[in-house]
Enzyme design. Sequence first.
Site, PDB file in Angstrom:
ATOM      1  N   VAL A 275      60.688  65.400  29.118  1.00  0.00           N
ATOM      2  CA  VAL A 275      60.683  64.532  28.081  1.00  0.00           C
ATOM      3  C   VAL A 275      61.818  63.400  28.525  1.00  0.00           C
ATOM      4  O   VAL A 275      61.266  62.070  28.058  1.00  0.00           O
ATOM      5  CB  VAL A 275      62.016  65.403  26.658  1.00  0.00           C
ATOM      6  CG1 VAL A 275      62.158  64.535  25.527  1.00  0.00           C
ATOM      7  CG2 VAL A 275      60.868  66.316  26.542  1.00  0.00           C
TER       8      VAL A 275
ATOM      9  N   ASP B 123      30.743  32.898  32.376  1.00  0.00           N
ATOM     10  CA  ASP B 123      29.480  33.023  33.498  1.00  0.00           C
ATOM     11  C   ASP B 123      28.273  34.455  33.299  1.00  0.00           C
ATOM     12  O   ASP B 123      28.824  34.998  32.672  1.00  0.00           O
ATOM     13  CB  ASP B 123      30.366  33.642  35.063  1.00  0.00           C
ATOM     14  CG  ASP B 123      30.618  32.574  36.026  1.00  0.00           C
ATOM     15  OD1 ASP B 123      30.787  31.385  35.589  1.00  0.00           O
ATOM     16  OD2 ASP B 123      30.388  32.345  37.224  1.00  0.00           O
TER      17      ASP B 123
ATOM     18  N   LYS C 199      24.491  27.760  32.159  1.00  0.00           N
ATOM     19  CA  LYS C 199      23.934  26.772  31.649  1.00  0.00           C
ATOM     20  C   LYS C 199      23.771  25.841  32.219  1.00  0.00           C
ATOM     21  O   LYS C 199      23.102  24.369  31.746  1.00  0.00           O
ATOM     22  CB  LYS C 199      23.649  26.565  30.252  1.00  0.00           C
ATOM     23  CG  LYS C 199      23.349  27.712  29.683  1.00  0.00           C
ATOM     24  CD  LYS C 199      23.227  28.214  27.825  1.00  0.00           C
ATOM     25  CE  LYS C 199      22.572  28.888  27.116  1.00  0.00           C
ATOM     26  NZ  LYS C 199      23.435  29.736  25.893  1.00  0.00           N
TER      27      LYS C 199
ATOM     28  N   GLY D 263      32.712  37.841  35.772  1.00  0.00           N
ATOM     29  CA  GLY D 263      32.398  39.188  36.712  1.00  0.00           C
ATOM     30  C   GLY D 263      33.409  39.650  37.815  1.00  0.00           C
ATOM     31  O   GLY D 263      33.956  38.790  38.434  1.00  0.00           O
ATOM     32  N   GLY D 264      33.898  40.781  37.444  1.00  0.00           N
ATOM     33  CA  GLY D 264      34.832  41.137  38.610  1.00  0.00           C
ATOM     34  C   GLY D 264      35.801  40.891  38.452  1.00  0.00           C
ATOM     35  O   GLY D 264      36.489  40.533  37.960  1.00  0.00           O
ATOM     36  N   ASP D 265      36.189  40.404  40.408  1.00  0.00           N
ATOM     37  CA  ASP D 265      37.264  39.871  40.802  1.00  0.00           C
ATOM     38  C   ASP D 265      36.764  38.299  41.245  1.00  0.00           C
ATOM     39  O   ASP D 265      36.311  38.170  41.696  1.00  0.00           O
ATOM     40  CB  ASP D 265      38.060  40.573  41.447  1.00  0.00           C
ATOM     41  CG  ASP D 265      39.784  39.770  41.842  1.00  0.00           C
ATOM     42  OD1 ASP D 265      40.581  40.380  41.279  1.00  0.00           O
ATOM     43  OD2 ASP D 265      39.888  39.102  42.287  1.00  0.00           O
TER      44      ASP D 265
ATOM     45  N   THR E  30      36.952  44.473  40.759  1.00  0.00           N
ATOM     46  CA  THR E  30      35.479  44.358  41.593  1.00  0.00           C
ATOM     47  C   THR E  30      34.810  45.220  41.445  1.00  0.00           C
ATOM     48  O   THR E  30      34.768  46.051  41.442  1.00  0.00           O
ATOM     49  CB  THR E  30      36.507  43.765  42.810  1.00  0.00           C
ATOM     50  OG1 THR E  30      35.103  43.331  43.342  1.00  0.00           O
ATOM     51  CG2 THR E  30      37.200  44.699  43.144  1.00  0.00           C
TER      52      THR E  30
ATOM     53  N   MET F 150      24.962  41.120  46.492  1.00  0.00           N
ATOM     54  CA  MET F 150      24.560  39.586  46.706  1.00  0.00           C
ATOM     55  C   MET F 150      23.282  39.603  47.974  1.00  0.00           C
ATOM     56  O   MET F 150      23.228  39.436  48.846  1.00  0.00           O
ATOM     57  CB  MET F 150      24.891  38.318  47.333  1.00  0.00           C
ATOM     58  CG  MET F 150      25.840  37.768  45.706  1.00  0.00           C
ATOM     59  SD  MET F 150      26.541  36.544  45.981  1.00  0.00           S
ATOM     60  CE  MET F 150      28.268  36.918  46.817  1.00  0.00           C
TER      61      MET F 150
ATOM     62  N   GLY G 101      25.125  47.977  37.468  1.00  0.00           N
ATOM     63  CA  GLY G 101      26.516  48.430  37.292  1.00  0.00           C
ATOM     64  C   GLY G 101      27.680  48.575  35.915  1.00  0.00           C
ATOM     65  O   GLY G 101      27.777  47.658  35.648  1.00  0.00           O
TER      66      GLY G 101
HETATM   67  C1  SAM Z   1      28.674  36.514  43.057  1.00  0.00           C
HETATM   68  S1  SAM Z   1      28.956  37.971  43.531  1.00  0.00           S
HETATM   69  C2  SAM Z   1      30.741  37.974  42.370  1.00  0.00           C
HETATM   70  C3  SAM Z   1      31.232  39.755  42.923  1.00  0.00           C
HETATM   71  C4  SAM Z   1      32.562  39.982  41.132  1.00  0.00           C
HETATM   72  N1  SAM Z   1      33.099  38.584  41.673  1.00  0.00           N
HETATM   73  C5  SAM Z   1      33.563  41.043  41.590  1.00  0.00           C
HETATM   74  O1  SAM Z   1      34.050  40.484  42.110  1.00  0.00           O
HETATM   75  O2  SAM Z   1      32.560  41.621  41.293  1.00  0.00           O
HETATM   76  C6  SAM Z   1      27.567  38.416  42.401  1.00  0.00           C
HETATM   77  C7  SAM Z   1      27.437  40.452  43.250  1.00  0.00           C
HETATM   78  O3  SAM Z   1      28.229  41.059  42.363  1.00  0.00           O
HETATM   79  C8  SAM Z   1      27.895  42.322  42.432  1.00  0.00           C
HETATM   80  N2  SAM Z   1      27.764  42.758  41.268  1.00  0.00           N
HETATM   81  C9  SAM Z   1      28.125  42.046  39.938  1.00  0.00           C
HETATM   82  N3  SAM Z   1      28.554  42.997  39.419  1.00  0.00           N
HETATM   83  C10 SAM Z   1      27.529  44.131  39.350  1.00  0.00           C
HETATM   84  C11 SAM Z   1      27.165  45.310  38.320  1.00  0.00           C
HETATM   85  N4  SAM Z   1      27.456  45.189  37.196  1.00  0.00           N
HETATM   86  N5  SAM Z   1      26.595  45.923  39.082  1.00  0.00           N
HETATM   87  C12 SAM Z   1      26.004  45.983  40.369  1.00  0.00           C
HETATM   88  N6  SAM Z   1      26.274  44.660  41.292  1.00  0.00           N
HETATM   89  C13 SAM Z   1      27.473  43.762  40.144  1.00  0.00           C
HETATM   90  C14 SAM Z   1      26.037  42.358  42.564  1.00  0.00           C
HETATM   91  O4  SAM Z   1      25.668  42.322  44.548  1.00  0.00           O
HETATM   92  C15 SAM Z   1      25.953  40.430  42.284  1.00  0.00           C
HETATM   93  O5  SAM Z   1      24.781  39.992  43.360  1.00  0.00           O
END
Ligand code: SAM
Length: 420
Positions: free
Chosen positions: A26, A194, A216, A247-249, A277, A331, A360
């Site tokens: 606590v 993006d 676009k 997307g991702g980092d 990421t 990629m 994913g």
């Molecule tokens: C230009 S890179 C960008 C990566 C991003 N900055 C990251 O940290 O995840 C794009 C690639 O990330 C991977 N990617 C990103 N999101 C994904 C997902 N939800 N499922 C599978 N692959 C993914 C794929 O390989 C895709 O071609």
Amino acid sequence: MNDFPPYPAGLRLAGRRVVVVGGGTVAQRRIPPLIDAGARVEVVAPEVTPAIEGMAEEITLTLRGFAETDLDEAWYVIAATDDAEVNARVGAAAEERRIFCVRSDDATAASAWTPAVGRHGSVTVAVLGAREPRQSARLRDDIVEALREGVLTASGALDHSPGVVLVGGGPGDPGLLTVAARQALASADVVVADRLAPRSVLDELHADVELIDVTKLPRGRSARQEQINEVLVERALAGKRVVRFKGGDNFVFGRGFEEIQACRAAGVPVSVVPGLTSSISVPGLAQIPVTHRGVAHEFTVMSGHIPPGHPDSLLDYAALGRLRGTLVILMGVENAAAIAAELQRHGRAGSTPVAVILDGSMPTERQVLCTLASLEETIEAEGVRPPAIIVIGDVVAVAHPERYDAVPAGAGVALTSEEA
Ligand SMILES: C[S@@+](CC[C@H](N)C(=O)[O-])C[C@H]1O[C@@H](n2cnc3c(N)ncnc32)[C@H](O)[C@@H]1O
């Protein structure tokens, strides 16, 4: 006296002595918010949990039983022992000294109550229920969530200063956005997004937020990046708060630093909210660990967008082929066959397990298993399309022992203290 409602107040404890009596779980929960508030925290208890011991540099630990004089010069007291008698003594000593005292065991006997607390930007939400802590915590969660999603607005709570914020959106599921990412989006005047940024949260943006979809924008790849840089700088210089949402980092194959350089060159303030990421989170969601004790002590993340042997390739395939740990390819769908061949040419076994994870974290997520030698035909046969993550290494066999015969040598070897 106890029928009166509590009188709420925000205590400003910076530099003030606060005594916590008790060293169990606590007390452990109560101490960090006091430290965050800048209080000089003194913990009095014969024994404390390892977590409290770990805070020793930020607090004063007095390892013995409670003495009434411990409360001299204190501004606030928390009685959090598991002994009601000790808590009662703490309460009485506090009352005598006119110090407000919280009691973890008996709220009716306490002179102060701790609310359920949440924060959103600079706003603190504190809920004091009628001594129903769970109900208060739920209401607190609802209010904070509503603030984050913009259902409730707390103008002034968020930073609206002009500039650019690079925000990583995670692999696609909006549930995998960070709290900081949501706050940044809620503070934006302009969002530059993006294709791979989580799209559904964009629907939640306020109607007067300008949304710029960079997929676009016309022209080639690098020309498009220049245009993105220009849009970021131009809107920020016009006094807007701009979120660059990816997307991702943003720094993992995200060209994030090019945007930082453009902002710096134009004198535009810029900050970063890191994202999950896909290189780690997408395998993670598919329950494939990128490291595993006794199997993989390293993981390498590479981009497969340039084929092996291309003059622009920066990859050392001789080194990559020799690696024994996990190789994660982003990629890589288009060049997968050439990459697999090159890795084998440099020593990686054709029998190495491979998982390809498509989409994913999205409803369409799918996982395909094969080996390095069969990667090309599998991609073809399964109709693999981007976005996909390719994971190469024995961790795939650890995750799918039903699919691969050999249990990787060394899996489950004794722990060293570092690994434990
Ligand atoms: C230009 S890179 C960008 C990566 C991003 N900055 C990251 O940290 O995840 C794009 C690639 O990330 C991977 N990617 C990103 N999101 C994904 C997902 N939800 N499922 C599978 N692959 C993914 C794929 O390989 C895709 O071609």
